[in-house]
Design an enzyme around this catalytic site. Structure first.
Site, PDB file in Angstrom:
ATOM      1  N   CYS A 135       0.970  -1.436   0.133  1.00 23.42           N
ATOM      2  CA  CYS A 135      -0.071  -0.158   0.047  1.00 23.42           C
ATOM      3  C   CYS A 135       0.904   1.215   0.009  1.00 23.42           C
ATOM      4  CB  CYS A 135      -1.068  -0.054   1.244  1.00 23.42           C
ATOM      5  SG  CYS A 135      -2.588  -0.684   0.773  1.00 23.42           S
ATOM      6  N   ASN A 200       0.628  -4.354  -6.223  1.00 24.04           N
ATOM      7  CA  ASN A 200      -0.239  -3.530  -5.380  1.00 24.04           C
ATOM      8  C   ASN A 200      -0.409  -2.163  -6.112  1.00 24.04           C
ATOM      9  OD1 ASN A 200      -1.480  -1.861  -3.230  1.00 24.04           O
ATOM     10  ND2 ASN A 200      -0.717  -3.505  -1.835  1.00 24.04           N
ATOM     11  N   CYS A 345     -10.461   7.166 -44.367  1.00 22.75           N
ATOM     12  CA  CYS A 345     -10.141   8.312 -43.367  1.00 22.75           C
ATOM     13  C   CYS A 345      -9.012   9.086 -43.415  1.00 22.75           C
ATOM     14  CB  CYS A 345     -10.671   7.864 -41.849  1.00 22.75           C
ATOM     15  SG  CYS A 345      -9.452   6.764 -41.233  1.00 22.75           S
ATOM     16  N   CYS A 379       8.403   0.452 -45.472  1.00 23.59           N
ATOM     17  CA  CYS A 379       7.534   0.224 -44.148  1.00 23.59           C
ATOM     18  C   CYS A 379       8.304  -0.430 -43.179  1.00 23.59           C
ATOM     19  CB  CYS A 379       6.298  -0.706 -44.563  1.00 23.59           C
ATOM     20  SG  CYS A 379       5.387  -1.117 -43.018  1.00 23.59           S
ATOM     21  N   CYS A 382       5.907  -0.753 -37.830  1.00 23.79           N
ATOM     22  CA  CYS A 382       6.011  -0.174 -36.755  1.00 23.79           C
ATOM     23  C   CYS A 382       4.525  -0.551 -35.894  1.00 23.79           C
ATOM     24  CB  CYS A 382       6.246   1.158 -36.520  1.00 23.79           C
ATOM     25  SG  CYS A 382       4.792   2.432 -37.339  1.00 23.79           S
ATOM     26  N   CYS A 385      -0.223   2.441 -38.020  1.00 24.34           N
ATOM     27  CA  CYS A 385      -1.302   2.623 -39.024  1.00 24.34           C
ATOM     28  C   CYS A 385      -2.152   1.859 -38.331  1.00 24.34           C
ATOM     29  CB  CYS A 385      -0.896   2.537 -40.280  1.00 24.34           C
ATOM     30  SG  CYS A 385      -0.007   0.924 -40.871  1.00 24.34           S
ATOM     31  N   CYS A 389      -5.906   2.890 -37.315  1.00 20.76           N
ATOM     32  CA  CYS A 389      -7.143   2.779 -37.990  1.00 20.76           C
ATOM     33  C   CYS A 389      -8.390   2.210 -37.080  1.00 20.76           C
ATOM     34  CB  CYS A 389      -6.620   1.277 -38.879  1.00 20.76           C
ATOM     35  SG  CYS A 389      -7.989   0.815 -39.896  1.00 20.76           S
TER      36      CYS A 389
END
Lengths: 422, 75
Positions: A135, A200, A345, A379, A382, A385, A389
């Site tokens: 705690c 915790n 988009c 590319c 990574c 994208c 998406c």
């Protein structure tokens, strides 16, 4: 139907779902209702010298419409006398003999204090003990909780004192508020712990009210740091469980805690080395009956996979988790856009242009229709994208077969030293 | 201007392959903030060439060749 029964360091439970030591395990009334709902075990709210709590104790982060993505509390351990808790533990165990009841304990770091409380709680028939070295608020200011749990020597010595008198299995609950949790986990094992539990809660300040300038939560205009938990902490907790599970000197079972909200989270924890899980925030949010879906989902998953026992899941993904230096640098994935699903988009294009390697082109076909295409040569795989998406299945990360065998950073460094690198 | 590291890598790889095809071997690597300088030597003619490898793929590429070379040497 698959067997959901677990045995964690000698503690039997009809399923891997335990309530964590927290507000839902404050009383016999609550724990018995939880057991009626189907929980396999409960770690009783931490016992120790009864405390005084503040009013206004909890706060939550709501993120983009998801209520309680993260949860924070400044509540302390039990505020009820030990005798009352022990009476209710006894009654609960008598009524539910097949369920696991674990007593969470927190006292000053003194041998006689630990001896005293261990003997008292074991007399009422608990199945195990959990030492609360985690705690982060309130009790830590008094030298207990995470204040002890951050010092490996104190973890080891207090575990040792408990083991001197304990007749039941001893679980040591660890704080995540430390650089390397394996240091304290190893100390617990050195002290004789039969199991460890983690995590915790994490030190946190949930926010500041920008109108009143008060902290959230606040007590009469003043705040103090609390403990953070809930779905937001799951990745942090899972990594700590995994780090302990793959550590050669930490060879005791693990009870996984941290953001477990459903059966899928549970499967992940078990695969990563936990023998069972403990849940709090999901119950704070939705009530005890969340366990019904957890049991059904886990059971169906095991049946679908043809797995006879939930114990067969434990640790299966641990060998797949390693250090970065052991990852294959020759492995390559690239993004591929499915234009039948893509809604144009352009989120992927923007993400790739602004934050990655500029390899998603916005093009037009012969009819003048817009479409997006990945230049696979550039590319780097990574995943950004596919992460941004909004359409499931519109971007897939595809493995490309390479010309070379696996190559790790560690192998590269070894080869460089052999060749005479400077 | 867009970053096309792939084209840069292809150029580095072609240079590297050019020397490999002539029988050059990696004899030394100097790593620095500007990339790696890979020293190649054609033993029979005592010719030494330096290649400056700037791309990550280029570093992977010569490392694969270097490990193959070491494996052959160690056989």
């Amino acid at each position: 139907m698959a067997d959901l029964h677990i045995n964690l360091a000698g503690i039997d439970s009809p399923n891997p779902f335990w309530l964590a030591s927290a507000p839902p395990t404050n009383s016999g009334y609550q724990v018995q209702r939880a057991f009626e709902a189907g929980w396999g075990g409960a770690v009783w709210k931490t016992l120790g010298d009864p405390i005084i709590n503040t009013s206004s104790r909890f706060a939550a982060i709501n993120f983009n419409g998801q209520r309680v993505a993260g949860f924070n509390n400044i509540e302390l351990i039990t505020d009820r006398p030990l005798e009352i808790n022990l009476k209710e533990i006894y009654e609960t165990k008598k009524r539910f003999p097949d369920r696991a009841i674990i007593a969470s304990l927190m006292v000053e770091p003194k041998q006689e204090k630990w001896h005293e409380i261990v003997k008292l709680v074991e007399d009422v028939g608990v199945d195990g003990l959990e030492l609360n070295f985690g705690c982060p608020h309130g009790m830590a200011e008094r030298g207990m909780g995470s204040a002890s749990g951050q010092v490996p020597e104190l973890v080891e010595s207090q575990t040792y004192w408990v083991k001197e008198v304990a007749q039941t299995p001893v679980i040591v609950k660890l704080t995540p508020n430390i650089t390397d949790i394996t240091a304290t986990a190893e100390a617990a094992v050195q002290g004789g712990a039969d199991a460890i539990s983690m995590i915790n809660t994490i030190n946190s300040l949930m926010g500041v009210d920008i109108d009143t300038w008060n902290t959230i939560p606040n007590v009469a205009g003043k705040g103090a740091h609390g403990g953070y938990c809930g779905p937001a902490v799951k990745p942090i907790a899972l990594n700590m469980v995994a780090d302990c599970a793959r550590h050669p000197l930490i060879n005791v079972p693990i009870s996984g805690i941290g953001g477990i909200s459903n059966w899928k989270d549970t499967v992940e924890y078990l695969l990563m080395g936990a023998t069972g899980v403990q849940v709090c925030t999901a119950v704070m949010h939705h009530g005890f009956r969340v366990v019904e879906d957890m049991i059904e989902g886990l059971s169906n998953y095991l049946d679908d996979k043809g797995i006879d026992s939930v114990m067969d899941l434990v640790g299966k993904s641990v060998p797949k988790y390693s250090d970065w230096g052991n990852l294959d640098l020759n492995y390559k994935v690239v993004a591929r856009i499915n234009n039948d699903i893509c809604i144009n988009c352009n989120k992927c294009h923007i993400a790739c242009e602004d934050a990655s390697h500029q390899c998603i082109d916005m093009l037009k076909d012969a009819n003048g229709n817009s479409y997006l295409q990945v230049q696979e040569d550039d590319c780097v795989g990574c995943n950004l994208c596919s992460i941004v998406c909004p359409e499931e299945g519109a971007i897939n990360m595809v493995e490309l077969k390479g010309d070379h065998p696996p190559l790790t950073w560690n192998e590269r460094q070894k080869a460089l030293s052999e060749i005479g690198a400077k | 201007m867009k970053l096309s590291e792939y084209q840069e890598y292809i150029t580095e790889r072609e240079k590297f392959d050019f020397f490999m095809e002539q029988g050059f071997k990696i004899i030394e690597v100097n790593e620095s903030l500007s990339g790696d300088i890979v020293k190649l030597k054609l033993e029979e003619k005592d010719i030494v060439e330096n290649l400056h490898i700037k791309t990550a793929n280029g570093r992977k590429y010569y490392t694969n060749i270097m490990i193959m070379q070491l494996n052959l040497t160690n056989v």
